[in-house]
Scaffold this active site. Structure first.
Site, PDB file in Angstrom:
ATOM      1  N   GLY A 188      33.122  55.578  42.139  1.00 13.30           N
ATOM      2  CA  GLY A 188      31.810  55.137  41.688  1.00 13.30           C
ATOM      3  C   GLY A 188      31.631  53.637  41.847  1.00 13.30           C
ATOM      4  N   GLU A 236      39.414  57.805  44.304  1.00 11.14           N
ATOM      5  CA  GLU A 236      38.785  58.614  45.349  1.00 11.14           C
ATOM      6  C   GLU A 236      37.428  58.049  45.729  1.00 11.14           C
ATOM      7  OE1 GLU A 236      39.241  62.122  42.998  1.00 11.14           O
ATOM      8  OE2 GLU A 236      37.306  61.796  42.044  1.00 11.14           O
ATOM      9  N   PRO A 237      37.417  56.873  46.323  1.00 14.10           N
ATOM     10  CA  PRO A 237      36.147  56.252  46.693  1.00 14.10           C
ATOM     11  C   PRO A 237      35.512  56.882  47.932  1.00 14.10           C
ATOM     12  CG  PRO A 237      37.983  54.855  47.351  1.00 14.10           C
ATOM     13  CD  PRO A 237      38.579  56.029  46.658  1.00 14.10           C
ATOM     14  N   GLY A 238      34.211  57.031  47.892  1.00  9.58           N
ATOM     15  CA  GLY A 238      33.461  57.476  49.064  1.00  9.58           C
ATOM     16  C   GLY A 238      32.617  56.326  49.575  1.00  9.58           C
ATOM     17  N   ARG A 246      17.950  59.307  50.937  1.00 10.71           N
ATOM     18  CA  ARG A 246      18.303  58.589  49.705  1.00 10.71           C
ATOM     19  C   ARG A 246      17.153  57.819  49.045  1.00 10.71           C
ATOM     20  NH1 ARG A 246      21.910  54.925  49.651  1.00 10.71           N
ATOM     21  NH2 ARG A 246      23.050  55.574  47.814  1.00 10.71           N
ATOM     22  N   TYR A 251      16.751  59.473  45.321  1.00 11.81           N
ATOM     23  CA  TYR A 251      17.079  58.761  44.089  1.00 11.81           C
ATOM     24  C   TYR A 251      16.813  57.267  44.161  1.00 11.81           C
ATOM     25  CZ  TYR A 251      21.742  59.545  46.338  1.00 11.81           C
ATOM     26  OH  TYR A 251      22.790  59.685  47.216  1.00 11.81           O
ATOM     27  N   CYS A 292       5.857  65.320  57.091  1.00 10.92           N
ATOM     28  CA  CYS A 292       4.560  65.597  56.498  1.00 10.92           C
ATOM     29  C   CYS A 292       4.677  65.823  54.995  1.00 10.92           C
ATOM     30  CB  CYS A 292       3.889  66.745  57.229  1.00 10.92           C
ATOM     31  SG  CYS A 292       3.493  66.229  58.900  1.00 10.92           S
ATOM     32  N   TYR A 330      26.496  59.132  52.451  1.00 12.54           N
ATOM     33  CA  TYR A 330      25.438  60.022  51.959  1.00 12.54           C
ATOM     34  C   TYR A 330      24.149  59.911  52.767  1.00 12.54           C
ATOM     35  CZ  TYR A 330      28.773  59.917  48.183  1.00 12.54           C
ATOM     36  OH  TYR A 330      29.938  59.980  47.473  1.00 12.54           O
TER      37      TYR A 330
HETATM   38  C1  LIG Z   1      31.272  62.083  45.091  1.00 12.88           C
HETATM   39  C2  LIG Z   1      32.569  61.951  44.442  1.00 12.88           C
HETATM   40  C3  LIG Z   1      33.309  60.772  44.596  1.00 12.88           C
HETATM   41  C4  LIG Z   1      32.843  59.582  45.398  1.00 12.88           C
HETATM   42  O1  LIG Z   1      31.916  58.793  44.726  1.00 12.88           O
HETATM   43  P1  LIG Z   1      31.430  57.420  45.383  1.00 12.88           P
HETATM   44  O2  LIG Z   1      30.391  56.909  44.441  1.00 12.88           O
HETATM   45  O3  LIG Z   1      30.868  57.738  46.719  1.00 12.88           O
HETATM   46  O4  LIG Z   1      32.596  56.539  45.502  1.00 12.88           O
HETATM   47  C5  LIG Z   1      34.547  60.725  43.996  1.00 12.88           C
HETATM   48  N1  LIG Z   1      35.017  61.762  43.268  1.00 12.88           N
HETATM   49  C6  LIG Z   1      34.327  62.891  43.096  1.00 12.88           C
HETATM   50  C7  LIG Z   1      34.918  63.993  42.301  1.00 12.88           C
HETATM   51  C8  LIG Z   1      33.083  63.030  43.669  1.00 12.88           C
HETATM   52  O5  LIG Z   1      32.398  64.165  43.472  1.00 12.88           O
END
Ligand SMILES: *Cc1c(COP(=O)(O)O)cnc(C)c1O
Length: 410
Positions: A227, A268-270, A307, A311, A337, A365
């Protein structure tokens, strides 16, 4: 993206020539930036056993998964399909953690069969899991510490009304379920949603999680989720990862001493890994002056980048074609549309029809949420690696739209 001799480049590759080569609209990612972000993270958390699992739902192109594997990352998957993709990308099952929400016990059984780590986030499934596997398959438990990390209400997951995790107030019941089914807990986990602004709020969450962790004697890791906020606007703030690293490493070491074992610290960064590595380019089809507003209408829409409408996400926009023209105010919209606005009242270098606009922060995303709404093709994806461009996904064709449709006779 850099401006070099009046031309925008992504890691040394000219943007307008990429558009000429691959067409518009186009997603472009750079591995160089992913590496920088990965190393920022690993440097910030030096001194402990660290495992970074890329939350692949942010960007699932198989080449991106492979790239993170060779950087040394593990992978966080939220569906059985993401697990299958990750295995195809060469990850070892034990380097994949399955962190789903509201999936069936059958999907979890499939994941067990594939050998990945299992993270469970509700008591009902935990109990069913215990009945089937007992201590044979260790589990990780997702705890909801009930903190508000910051960010838009639609993307925060740690608050009291969130559907995610097992409430920290239910720990006594959780412990009864674990004991009654003779289960082994190998990890505890939290993920408190996106766009964490306040490191101290996050650290409070980690305290709560470590407090829960003391209840489990067989831990191998504590997973603090993700997050982390990245900057969206040119002078935006971001999570200070070094500061967080300093504080948490110290605290985590103390915890391990107390616990009597050197645990692995997991994240677990995305978004942090890929958001800034991606750009989305689109062409201006129409400049339309109404009584109150000048619209720049693009050859794309919320079908390709949802996005802002989904949100209220902010994506910085620049006119790649005219880096030095005088600036004017535009509202940038898509061709779908329905109301389909990317940005209200943006200051852009004067836009004329045919210009290419760039959206920043398009790595996370963005393509992952693209759809075929209005029966449009999803864009191509290009990866810039070591200053060379590679097509990593074809633009779709009419065949793709029809592929799964079944025509009947009337
Ligand atoms: C989506 C998700 C993340 C990644 O969140 P980011 O805000 O993109 O870093 C990490 N852990 C879990 C379980 C998720 O569902």
């Amino acid at each position: 993206m850099e401006l070099v001799n009046n031309k925008y480049q992504v890691d040394g590759v000219d943007v307008l020539s990429l558009i000429e080569k691959y067409g518009s609209p186009l997603y472009v990612y750079e591995t160089a930036r992913m590496k920088v972000q990965y190393e920022k993270f690993t440097n910030a958390f030096k001194g402990v056993k660290l495992k970074i699992n890329f939350a692949c739902k942010a960007l699932t192109n198989i080449n991106i998964l492979k790239y993170f594997r060779q950087l040394g990352a593990g992978l966080d998957a939220v569906s059985i399909q993401e697990i299958q993709l990750s295995l195809k990308a060469g990850y070892k099952p034990k380097d994949i953690i399955f962190t789903p929400n509201c999936v069936s016990i059958n999907e979890i059984k499939e994941a067990v069969d594939l050998g990945v780590r299992i993270n469970i986030d509700n008591l009902s499934i935990l109990e069913q899991f215990g009945h089937i596997y007992s201590k044979k398959i260790p589990v990780c438990i997702r705890i909801n510490p009930h903190i508000m990390g910051g960010g838009h209400e639609k993307i925060s997951t740690g608050h009291i009304d969130s559907k995610f995790g097992i409430s920290v107030y239910q720990v006594p019941h959780l412990l009864r379920v674990i004991k009654a089914n003779d289960m082994v807990v190998e990890g505890v986990h939290m993920h408190t949603g996106s766009d964490i602004l306040d490191a101290d709020v996050f650290l409070n969450g980690t305290e709560i999680l470590m407090d829960v962790a003391k209840n489990f004697p067989d831990l191998e890791y504590i997973d603090f989720g993700s997050g982390f906020k990245v900057p969206y606007k040119p002078d935006d703030i971001q999570t200070d990862i070094d500061d967080l690293g300093n504080k948490l490493v110290k605290r985590f070491k103390d915890f391990c001493k107390e616990y009597g074992k050197n645990l692995t610290l997991m994240f677990e960064p995305g978004k942090f890994m890929v958001s800034e590595s991606g750009y989305f380019f689109a062409r201006v089809n129409v400049v339309k002056q109404t009584t109150a507003t000048v619209f720049a209408g693009l050859d794309t829409g919320l079908n390709h980048l949802i996005r802002p409408m989904f949100y209220d996400a902010y994506h910085h926009i620049v006119n790649v074609s005219k880096p030095h023209a005088n600036t004017r105010i535009y509202t940038v919209v898509g061709y779908i549309c329905e109301t389909d606005t990317f940005g209200w009242n943006r200051k852009l270098n004067e836009v004329t029809e045919g210009d290419i606009l760039a959206f920043y922060n398009a790595g996370a995303y963005c393509f992952a949420m693209a759809s075929n709404y209005n029966s449009r093709f999803r864009p191509a994806e290009v990866l810039i690696h070591e200053k060379k461009d590679y097509l990593i996904r074809h633009r779709e064709t009419l065949e793709d739209l029809l592929k799964n449709q079944v025509e009947i006779e009337f």
